[in-house]
Design an enzyme around this catalytic site. Structure first.
Site, PDB file in Angstrom:
ATOM      1  N   GLY A 194       0.535  19.411  -6.216  1.00 43.33           N
ATOM      2  CA  GLY A 194       1.224  18.813  -5.075  1.00 43.33           C
ATOM      3  C   GLY A 194       2.148  17.688  -5.500  1.00 43.33           C
ATOM      4  N   LEU A 209       5.317  17.328  -5.774  1.00 49.39           N
ATOM      5  CA  LEU A 209       6.607  17.091  -5.133  1.00 49.39           C
ATOM      6  C   LEU A 209       6.457  16.431  -3.764  1.00 49.39           C
ATOM      7  CD1 LEU A 209       8.540  20.362  -6.066  1.00 49.39           C
ATOM      8  CD2 LEU A 209       8.454  18.170  -7.282  1.00 49.39           C
ATOM      9  N   GLY A 210       5.240  16.046  -3.407  1.00 46.83           N
ATOM     10  CA  GLY A 210       5.000  15.362  -2.139  1.00 46.83           C
ATOM     11  C   GLY A 210       5.274  13.874  -2.234  1.00 46.83           C
ATOM     12  N   GLN A 211       4.895  13.157  -1.172  1.00 47.80           N
ATOM     13  CA  GLN A 211       5.206  11.735  -1.065  1.00 47.80           C
ATOM     14  C   GLN A 211       4.588  10.921  -2.201  1.00 47.80           C
ATOM     15  OE1 GLN A 211       3.374   9.598   2.147  1.00 47.80           O
ATOM     16  NE2 GLN A 211       5.042   8.114   2.309  1.00 47.80           N
ATOM     17  N   ASP A 225       3.751  22.269  -8.218  1.00 46.95           N
ATOM     18  CA  ASP A 225       3.809  22.361  -6.761  1.00 46.95           C
ATOM     19  C   ASP A 225       3.980  23.829  -6.400  1.00 46.95           C
ATOM     20  OD1 ASP A 225       4.312  19.922  -4.576  1.00 46.95           O
ATOM     21  OD2 ASP A 225       4.915  21.890  -3.862  1.00 46.95           O
ATOM     22  N   ILE A 226       3.881  24.126  -5.097  1.00 45.22           N
ATOM     23  CA  ILE A 226       3.992  25.515  -4.664  1.00 45.22           C
ATOM     24  C   ILE A 226       5.443  25.986  -4.589  1.00 45.22           C
ATOM     25  CG2 ILE A 226       4.124  25.066  -2.173  1.00 45.22           C
ATOM     26  CD1 ILE A 226       2.124  27.474  -1.879  1.00 45.22           C
ATOM     27  N   TYR A 240      -8.336  17.113   9.346  1.00 50.79           N
ATOM     28  CA  TYR A 240      -7.975  16.413   8.116  1.00 50.79           C
ATOM     29  C   TYR A 240      -9.098  15.481   7.681  1.00 50.79           C
ATOM     30  CZ  TYR A 240      -5.281  13.419   4.921  1.00 50.79           C
ATOM     31  OH  TYR A 240      -4.832  12.697   3.833  1.00 50.79           O
ATOM     32  N   LYS A 279     -11.584  15.531   4.366  1.00 48.74           N
ATOM     33  CA  LYS A 279     -11.643  14.402   3.435  1.00 48.74           C
ATOM     34  C   LYS A 279     -13.095  13.962   3.195  1.00 48.74           C
ATOM     35  CE  LYS A 279      -7.489  14.052   2.111  1.00 48.74           C
ATOM     36  NZ  LYS A 279      -7.173  14.377   0.703  1.00 48.74           N
TER      37      LYS A 279
END
Length: 314
Positions: A7, A9-11, A33-34, A141, A145
């Site tokens: 992941g 390329l995320g924030q 990343d996907i 979510y 977690k």
């Protein structure tokens, strides 16, 4: 240290990748990343792997191919998106985590994944939420977690995987836009302050939430990963925080730089409901004691830096 970031390329990942490459060497940090291709820019200068975390064989092959010793698992759907697509959120957040942990176990790799303030719920103490307290979240979510925290503990206790993690509050960054979280307003407001001089908030006035500037979040990940394991009592899901504020406080801070800035409200009942179920502030004393957590930014210094950086970007 040879690191694989999922992941990426995320924030969080887009900034963590660059920070880790600067610290450990570009060749020692694999961005994955996907997306089929890495977008142009500085992050594209190093190794990129197209990885779907639902494919454990692909993760294992990448770990073996690059000699990975440390995994940072960031791939997940965030809170608001998770409520819109709860089945997909469970599949990605839990299935992807399980796959990554299995690869880490087999490869004997150290493992970091973030939890979130969303792991708490309406029954959690609202002020200075303790490190160890009731966790009964009311969002998918949040459920993933809490389950993820327990799963990482299990892999440490059962298999000896060096798992570590923090509970992040809302994260604020000028580099990349967020991807569907409840706290996203605290990023969008800076963009709109510069573009239009006004902002319509979907979170109501008086709604306090913990927040953190991205440079502190990146430092938290790296510092915990480098911490002496013998000093870690909690290991997974340390509370970390830097500041707690509500929309009017943020608007007032922005007006110190843009005096004509105004804020009004058009409440999103879904995200407001999620925010209402979270604590107002966290007690991060365990992180401070066990691995020296110490944030560098408060609301004033973050706002000054955000506006300065965004002026150049926009």
């Amino acid at each position: 240290m040879k690191v694989l970031i999922t992941g990426a390329l995320g924030q969080i990942g887009s900034e963590l990748t660059l920070a880790m490459r600067h610290r450990y060497g570009t060749a020692n940090v694999v961005c994955s990343d996907i997306k089929e291709e890495c977008p142009p820019g500085e992050i594209a200068e190093g190794v990129y792997e197209r990885l779907d975390v639902m494919d454990p064989q692909a993760i294992a092959a990448a770990v073996q191919r690059h000699g990975v010793t440390h995994m940072v698992h960031l791939a997940a759907l965030l809170s608001a998106v998770g409520e819109a697509r709860p089945t997909l959120a469970w599949e990605i957040n839990m299935g992807g985590l399980f796959n990554a942990l299995e690869v880490a176990r087999e490869a004997k790799a150290a493992f970091f994944t973030p939890s979130s303030i969303a792991a708490f719920g309406p029954g959690t103490p609202v002020q200075l939420t303790p490190q160890d307290t009731i966790q009964r979240p009311t969002t998918m979510y949040g459920v993933t977690k809490v389950a993820g925290e327990l799963l990482c503990d299990y892999y440490f206790l059962k298999y000896g995987v060096d798992t570590r993690g923090v509970r992040f509050p809302g994260l604020i960054s000028y580099e990349t836009l967020p991807g569907g979280g409840t706290t996203d307003y605290a990023v969008h407001i800076y963009y709109e302050a510069l573009r239009q001089g006004k902002y319509t908030s979907y979170i109501d006035a008086g709604t306090y939430m913990d927040m953190m500037y991205m440079p502190d979040a990146i430092a938290a990940i790296i510092n915990l990963m480098e911490a002496d394991p013998h000093k870690l009592t909690h290991r997974n899901a340390f509370n970390v925080t830097a500041m707690s504020f509500e929309p009017e406080m943020l608007a007032a801070e922005i007006r110190k730089h843009i005096p004509a800035f105004t804020i009004d409200y058009q409440i999103d009942p879904v995200r407001q409901g999620i925010a209402n179920s979270w604590p107002d502030s966290l007690d991060d004393s365990a992180a401070r004691a066990e691995w020296g957590w110490n944030p560098q930014y408060d609301l004033a210094s973050m706002t000054s830096d955000m506006l300065a950086k965004l002026k150049g970007k926009l």
